[in-house]
Write a protein that holds these residues in place. Sequence first.
Motif, PDB file in Angstrom:
ATOM      1  N   ALA A   1      61.803  42.515  89.465  1.00 45.97           N
ATOM      2  CA  ALA A   1      62.307  41.145  89.325  1.00 45.97           C
ATOM      3  C   ALA A   1      62.163  40.662  87.886  1.00 45.97           C
ATOM      4  O   ALA A   1      63.045  39.968  87.363  1.00 45.97           O
ATOM      5  CB  ALA A   1      61.566  40.215  90.280  1.00 45.97           C
ATOM      6  N   ALA A   2      61.059  41.035  87.240  1.00 41.93           N
ATOM      7  CA  ALA A   2      60.878  40.660  85.841  1.00 41.93           C
ATOM      8  C   ALA A   2      61.940  41.308  84.967  1.00 41.93           C
ATOM      9  O   ALA A   2      62.484  40.673  84.049  1.00 41.93           O
ATOM     10  CB  ALA A   2      59.484  41.070  85.375  1.00 41.93           C
ATOM     11  N   ALA A   3      62.245  42.566  85.244  1.00 35.42           N
ATOM     12  CA  ALA A   3      63.270  43.270  84.470  1.00 35.42           C
ATOM     13  C   ALA A   3      64.629  42.613  84.632  1.00 35.42           C
ATOM     14  O   ALA A   3      65.374  42.441  83.660  1.00 35.42           O
ATOM     15  CB  ALA A   3      63.331  44.734  84.906  1.00 35.42           C
ATOM     16  N   ALA A   4      64.959  42.221  85.856  1.00 36.01           N
ATOM     17  CA  ALA A   4      66.250  41.563  86.102  1.00 36.01           C
ATOM     18  C   ALA A   4      66.341  40.253  85.336  1.00 36.01           C
ATOM     19  O   ALA A   4      67.390  39.916  84.771  1.00 36.01           O
ATOM     20  CB  ALA A   4      66.430  41.322  87.599  1.00 36.01           C
ATOM     21  N   ALA A   5      65.251  39.489  85.304  1.00 29.51           N
ATOM     22  CA  ALA A   5      65.253  38.205  84.606  1.00 29.51           C
ATOM     23  C   ALA A   5      65.360  38.382  83.095  1.00 29.51           C
ATOM     24  O   ALA A   5      65.999  37.581  82.409  1.00 29.51           O
ATOM     25  CB  ALA A   5      63.993  37.423  84.954  1.00 29.51           C
ATOM     26  N   LEU A   6      64.742  39.440  82.577  1.00 27.96           N
ATOM     27  CA  LEU A   6      64.758  39.670  81.130  1.00 27.96           C
ATOM     28  C   LEU A   6      65.997  40.422  80.661  1.00 27.96           C
ATOM     29  O   LEU A   6      66.268  40.478  79.460  1.00 27.96           O
ATOM     30  CB  LEU A   6      63.515  40.465  80.726  1.00 27.96           C
ATOM     31  N   GLY A   7      66.734  41.007  81.605  1.00 23.56           N
ATOM     32  CA  GLY A   7      67.896  41.802  81.219  1.00 23.56           C
ATOM     33  C   GLY A   7      67.528  43.207  80.786  1.00 23.56           C
ATOM     34  O   GLY A   7      68.290  43.868  80.062  1.00 23.56           O
ATOM     35  N   TYR A   8      66.368  43.706  81.200  1.00 24.54           N
ATOM     36  CA  TYR A   8      65.913  45.052  80.879  1.00 24.54           C
ATOM     37  C   TYR A   8      65.960  45.926  82.131  1.00 24.54           C
ATOM     38  O   TYR A   8      66.218  45.450  83.234  1.00 24.54           O
ATOM     39  CB  TYR A   8      64.469  45.042  80.348  1.00 24.54           C
ATOM     40  N   THR A   9      65.663  47.194  81.960  1.00 25.01           N
ATOM     41  CA  THR A   9      65.461  48.076  83.105  1.00 25.01           C
ATOM     42  C   THR A   9      63.997  47.999  83.523  1.00 25.01           C
ATOM     43  O   THR A   9      63.120  47.682  82.693  1.00 25.01           O
ATOM     44  CB  THR A   9      65.799  49.531  82.759  1.00 25.01           C
ATOM     45  N   PRO A  10      63.681  48.287  84.799  1.00 30.77           N
ATOM     46  CA  PRO A  10      62.273  48.289  85.210  1.00 30.77           C
ATOM     47  C   PRO A  10      61.418  49.245  84.391  1.00 30.77           C
ATOM     48  O   PRO A  10      60.253  48.935  84.082  1.00 30.77           O
ATOM     49  CB  PRO A  10      62.342  48.713  86.676  1.00 30.77           C
ATOM     50  N   SER A  11      61.976  50.379  84.018  1.00 30.17           N
ATOM     51  CA  SER A  11      61.184  51.338  83.230  1.00 30.17           C
ATOM     52  C   SER A  11      60.861  50.774  81.850  1.00 30.17           C
ATOM     53  O   SER A  11      59.770  51.023  81.311  1.00 30.17           O
ATOM     54  CB  SER A  11      61.941  52.664  83.097  1.00 30.17           C
ATOM     55  N   ALA A  12      61.795  50.003  81.277  1.00 35.00           N
ATOM     56  CA  ALA A  12      61.537  49.398  79.963  1.00 35.00           C
ATOM     57  C   ALA A  12      60.397  48.383  80.049  1.00 35.00           C
ATOM     58  O   ALA A  12      59.535  48.326  79.159  1.00 35.00           O
ATOM     59  CB  ALA A  12      62.792  48.735  79.426  1.00 35.00           C
ATOM     60  N   VAL A  13      60.379  47.582  81.120  1.00 33.00           N
ATOM     61  CA  VAL A  13      59.292  46.618  81.297  1.00 33.00           C
ATOM     62  C   VAL A  13      57.970  47.352  81.509  1.00 33.00           C
ATOM     63  O   VAL A  13      56.937  46.986  80.932  1.00 33.00           O
ATOM     64  CB  VAL A  13      59.591  45.676  82.481  1.00 33.00           C
ATOM     65  N   SER A  14      57.986  48.394  82.321  1.00 35.76           N
ATOM     66  CA  SER A  14      56.764  49.177  82.555  1.00 35.76           C
ATOM     67  C   SER A  14      56.238  49.771  81.253  1.00 35.76           C
ATOM     68  O   SER A  14      55.014  49.793  81.012  1.00 35.76           O
ATOM     69  CB  SER A  14      57.037  50.290  83.570  1.00 35.76           C
ATOM     70  N   GLN A  15      57.141  50.237  80.403  1.00 34.84           N
ATOM     71  CA  GLN A  15      56.731  50.801  79.117  1.00 34.84           C
ATOM     72  C   GLN A  15      56.103  49.744  78.219  1.00 34.84           C
ATOM     73  O   GLN A  15      55.104  49.993  77.538  1.00 34.84           O
ATOM     74  CB  GLN A  15      57.928  51.444  78.422  1.00 34.84           C
ATOM     75  N   GLN A  16      56.684  48.520  78.230  1.00 33.59           N
ATOM     76  CA  GLN A  16      56.119  47.437  77.434  1.00 33.59           C
ATOM     77  C   GLN A  16      54.709  47.096  77.900  1.00 33.59           C
ATOM     78  O   GLN A  16      53.794  46.881  77.088  1.00 33.59           O
ATOM     79  CB  GLN A  16      57.015  46.194  77.520  1.00 33.59           C
ATOM     80  N   ILE A  17      54.516  47.055  79.226  1.00 38.19           N
ATOM     81  CA  ILE A  17      53.192  46.750  79.769  1.00 38.19           C
ATOM     82  C   ILE A  17      52.198  47.861  79.422  1.00 38.19           C
ATOM     83  O   ILE A  17      51.051  47.600  79.057  1.00 38.19           O
ATOM     84  CB  ILE A  17      53.252  46.552  81.299  1.00 38.19           C
ATOM     85  N   ALA A  18      52.651  49.103  79.533  1.00 43.83           N
ATOM     86  CA  ALA A  18      51.771  50.234  79.217  1.00 43.83           C
ATOM     87  C   ALA A  18      51.326  50.193  77.753  1.00 43.83           C
ATOM     88  O   ALA A  18      50.154  50.450  77.428  1.00 43.83           O
ATOM     89  CB  ALA A  18      52.486  51.550  79.522  1.00 43.83           C
ATOM     90  N   LYS A  19      52.242  49.868  76.849  1.00 44.77           N
ATOM     91  CA  LYS A  19      51.887  49.757  75.427  1.00 44.77           C
ATOM     92  C   LYS A  19      50.909  48.608  75.198  1.00 44.77           C
ATOM     93  O   LYS A  19      49.983  48.727  74.391  1.00 44.77           O
ATOM     94  CB  LYS A  19      53.150  49.550  74.595  1.00 44.77           C
ATOM     95  N   LEU A  20      51.119  47.502  75.941  1.00 44.69           N
ATOM     96  CA  LEU A  20      50.210  46.365  75.809  1.00 44.69           C
ATOM     97  C   LEU A  20      48.814  46.734  76.321  1.00 44.69           C
ATOM     98  O   LEU A  20      47.803  46.312  75.748  1.00 44.69           O
ATOM     99  CB  LEU A  20      50.769  45.169  76.587  1.00 44.69           C
ATOM    100  N   GLU A  21      48.750  47.541  77.379  1.00 46.38           N
ATOM    101  CA  GLU A  21      47.453  48.001  77.883  1.00 46.38           C
ATOM    102  C   GLU A  21      46.747  48.862  76.840  1.00 46.38           C
ATOM    103  O   GLU A  21      45.524  48.734  76.651  1.00 46.38           O
ATOM    104  CB  GLU A  21      47.645  48.784  79.180  1.00 46.38           C
ATOM    105  N   ARG A  22      47.504  49.712  76.163  1.00 50.32           N
ATOM    106  CA  ARG A  22      46.884  50.559  75.129  1.00 50.32           C
ATOM    107  C   ARG A  22      46.407  49.707  73.954  1.00 50.32           C
ATOM    108  O   ARG A  22      45.326  49.944  73.408  1.00 50.32           O
ATOM    109  CB  ARG A  22      47.877  51.616  74.661  1.00 50.32           C
TER     110      ARG A  22
END
Length: 305
Positions: A21-42
């Motif tokens: 749902a976050a990806a749809a709202a931002l206009g990204y793919t779910p994998s792109a959002v997951s990658q952003q979160i993973a980088k933020l975790e690192r």
Amino acid sequence: MLDLQRLRALHAVSLHGTVGAAAAALGYTPSAVSQQIAKLERETRTVLLEREGRGVRLTDEARQLAATAQELLALVERAETELELRRGVPSGRLTVAAFASAARGLMPPVLADLARRHPALDTRLTEIDPHLSVDLVAKGAVDLVVAHDWDIAPLPAPAGVEQAVIGEDLCDLLVPAGHRFAGREGVRRAELGGERWICQPPGRVCHDWLTRTLRAAGHEPDIVHQADENPTLVALVAAGLGIAVIPRLGRGPLPDGVVEVTLDPMPVRRLYALWRTGAARRPAIAETVRTLREHWPRQSAHASR
């Protein structure tokens, strides 16, 4: 240093509840959002999302970081508003959320007009139910919302959100051609008892209006079929499976076998534009609201028949 786009992705997940749902709202793919979160975790060396069934949940640290992200995004919004004011023309990205029939029946010409008049403005549309979209604009997930309410179910604007009326959308009773109401010029609400109804699912504004209206007239609604989209509701009426109250905006031509009957009094829903008070001075907001109001008379006249 924390990356703003990664914070925006986390904030979107906190608002929408899922990565998809976050990806749809931002206009990204779910994998792109997951990658952003993973980088933020690192970057933060902190676990932000944990698996929960088929979805995810935010950790306590993630909720705190998402709250901070909301404050930072509000500061960015104010800075962008000041820059846009200095330029004196609508510019930058403007995210708009609209309910389904407005997204279909009103927004396409409005978006095309804005693109033609203001090439520096990047307007992006998301289709979202009014109950959800108003909360999203209050929290900063979208910039402007096109929402609606009905005559007996007003739409409250939360604190920090301003609104303007776009216009009124009339609603009709749709019945199969062989129905007892098909030859009538008008039908009173008190006559609607004992009917099989077709409407949207519970939680939708149209469903709430129907149940409240029938109960106020002394009838318990017998809702036999439910669907999200108005064209589906019309198709079910055409098949002779029940009757429905459907707004005119975005409805399109009625198929053979469906008769439009006037309800007395006629149901009316009001269309609104809503935006955050902090963005009220932004030229893009003012111009979009003006364009919505400019197009509404033409679109409502087209929808009337």
